[in-house]
Design an enzyme around this catalytic site. Sequence first.
Site, short mmCIF file in Angstrom:
data_model
loop_
_atom_site.label_atom_id
_atom_site.label_comp_id
_atom_site.label_asym_id
_atom_site.label_seq_id
_atom_site.Cartn_x
_atom_site.Cartn_y
_atom_site.Cartn_z
N ARG A 1 0.85 -1.19 0.00
CA ARG A 1 0.00 0.00 0.00
C ARG A 1 0.88 1.24 0.00
O ARG A 1 1.66 1.44 0.93
CB ARG A 1 -0.92 -0.01 1.22
CG ARG A 1 -1.71 1.27 1.39
CD ARG A 1 -2.71 1.18 2.55
NE ARG A 1 -3.43 2.43 2.67
CZ ARG A 1 -3.32 3.30 3.68
NH1 ARG A 1 -2.54 3.03 4.71
NH2 ARG A 1 -4.01 4.43 3.68
N HIS B 1 -3.02 10.88 0.94
CA HIS B 1 -2.49 10.66 2.30
C HIS B 1 -1.92 12.01 2.77
O HIS B 1 -0.74 12.11 3.09
CB HIS B 1 -1.46 9.54 2.30
CG HIS B 1 -1.21 8.92 3.63
ND1 HIS B 1 -1.30 7.56 3.86
CD2 HIS B 1 -0.86 9.46 4.83
CE1 HIS B 1 -1.00 7.29 5.13
NE2 HIS B 1 -0.73 8.44 5.74
N GLU C 1 -7.48 8.11 6.38
CA GLU C 1 -7.80 8.70 7.67
C GLU C 1 -8.33 10.12 7.59
O GLU C 1 -7.71 11.06 8.12
CB GLU C 1 -6.57 8.67 8.58
CG GLU C 1 -6.02 7.29 8.84
CD GLU C 1 -4.92 7.27 9.92
OE1 GLU C 1 -4.48 8.35 10.35
OE2 GLU C 1 -4.51 6.18 10.32
N ASN D 1 -7.31 1.37 9.75
CA ASN D 1 -6.03 1.59 10.42
C ASN D 1 -6.30 1.54 11.91
O ASN D 1 -7.12 2.30 12.42
CB ASN D 1 -5.43 2.95 10.07
CG ASN D 1 -5.02 3.05 8.61
OD1 ASN D 1 -5.08 2.06 7.87
ND2 ASN D 1 -4.62 4.23 8.20
N TYR E 1 -4.54 1.60 15.79
CA TYR E 1 -3.38 1.79 16.66
C TYR E 1 -3.70 1.49 18.13
O TYR E 1 -2.98 0.77 18.78
CB TYR E 1 -2.77 3.19 16.47
CG TYR E 1 -2.06 3.26 15.13
CD1 TYR E 1 -0.76 2.81 15.00
CD2 TYR E 1 -2.73 3.68 13.98
CE1 TYR E 1 -0.11 2.80 13.76
CE2 TYR E 1 -2.10 3.68 12.74
CZ TYR E 1 -0.79 3.24 12.64
OH TYR E 1 -0.17 3.20 11.43
N GLU F 1 -3.38 -0.41 7.99
CA GLU F 1 -2.23 0.00 8.81
C GLU F 1 -2.38 -0.58 10.20
O GLU F 1 -3.46 -0.52 10.80
CB GLU F 1 -2.13 1.53 9.00
CG GLU F 1 -1.63 2.29 7.81
CD GLU F 1 -1.53 3.79 8.08
OE1 GLU F 1 -1.29 4.18 9.25
OE2 GLU F 1 -1.69 4.56 7.13
#
Length: 426
Positions: free
Chosen positions: A69, A113, A158, A282, A284, A343
Amino acid sequence: MFLWGTATASYQIEGAVSEDGRGVSVWDTFSHEPGRVRDGHTGDVACDHYHRWPEDVALMADAGLNAYRFSVAWPRIQPTGRGAVNQAGLDFYDRLVDGLCAKGITPALTLFHWDLPQALEDEGGWLNRDTSQYFADYAAIVAERLADRVPMWITLNEPFVHMTFGYALGVHAPGRTLFLDALPAAHHQLLGHGLAVSALRANGADQVLITNNCTPVWPASDAPEDLAAAEAYDALHNRLFNDPLFAASYPDFSAFGVEELDFIHDGDLETIGQPLDGLGINYYNPTRVAAPSTDALPFDDAGITGYPTTAFGWPVVPDGLRELLVSLKARYGAALPPVYITENGCSYEGIDDQERIDYLDGHIAAVRQAQAEGVDVRGYFVWSLLDNFEWAEGYHQRFGLVHVDFATQKRTPKASYHWLKRLIAG
Ligand code: GBH
């Protein structure tokens, strides 16, 4: 075939910011303003991937990765964000895509991005509704050139972070501090996504996705005030970006004192809610919230304690990924398309990075668990292939499977790279 990949972003790795006709992006401007990025670091050189991409593709191939990606820098394609196409910019991604295909690596291309052409920012950036249409025009240009070889298209990365960090809090480019007045930047990104979906399909794109960063929201207690705060935060972080895609609506923002989203025009929700071939997630960490201590926002970030943290200070909660995936499925049901973890990763120092191995091992197990609980997850991309320009942190946070010595550009695979290679082979 399950996709095993790594993820990167143009401004974080490419460098070569003035080469081959590339225009200026908001991140060039921002990173060169004193005090914005730690130690004044910029992406001027970054990992010099613009020149060293063959070595980087070889690193992926040697690890046995079957997907990659990456993002396209809009100002390489249209230096001022609209109008004339810069062929030399397109040529770079054409070479990269050919290089990936030659090694059997599936390209997953992100169109945005965060490196918006500065010329568009000068006209309001994502606060300006016209940017949505310019984004779709740009998407069409890239697809026309690459859709014959790129099967996976991700419109935005995002949009939540871009809105909050870029337009509400000013810690990312374009550095604006609009707080809740940043909400139009959410809608215009989503509208741009929707317009781009049609433009991509019209130009031969096969699978079209969007990538949202979502977080499980944990109320600090069962007290009604904490539960209400959690609901408000969930609306802002998760539902603002997922409901228009999968539930044809925006969440209620009355807790924020926002009664009407008057920047939404008739027909916008239809444009935004077109069917997708996948959702990029994504992940985290979870977020713990409590009742507000001021009247600025309807929640406080209560912080997570009792878990290990990465070098960035972020809590390590692998089961949060399972929880997130299962809750998305519960919330959107059949409207939720197949999910790709676009991600997941962590910042740690050193080449002998046992902590990163533990982190990845735990999160991959969480993905397997979510699959066992009925969530259709089809890929997992580690953030990131290389240590790179970590936005406001500059080169201080190292997220790579491969260490980069920024003085010499020497790449050294870390222990986690060798571990992942063995995992994929098995
Ligand atoms: C991603 O954003 C980006 O897509 C990528 O470019 C970036 O390099 C990568 O992550 C690593 O940062 O305060 O402890 O609760 C991630 C956005 C925003 C995720 C802040 C974690 C809060 C951590 N992140 N967030 S904590």
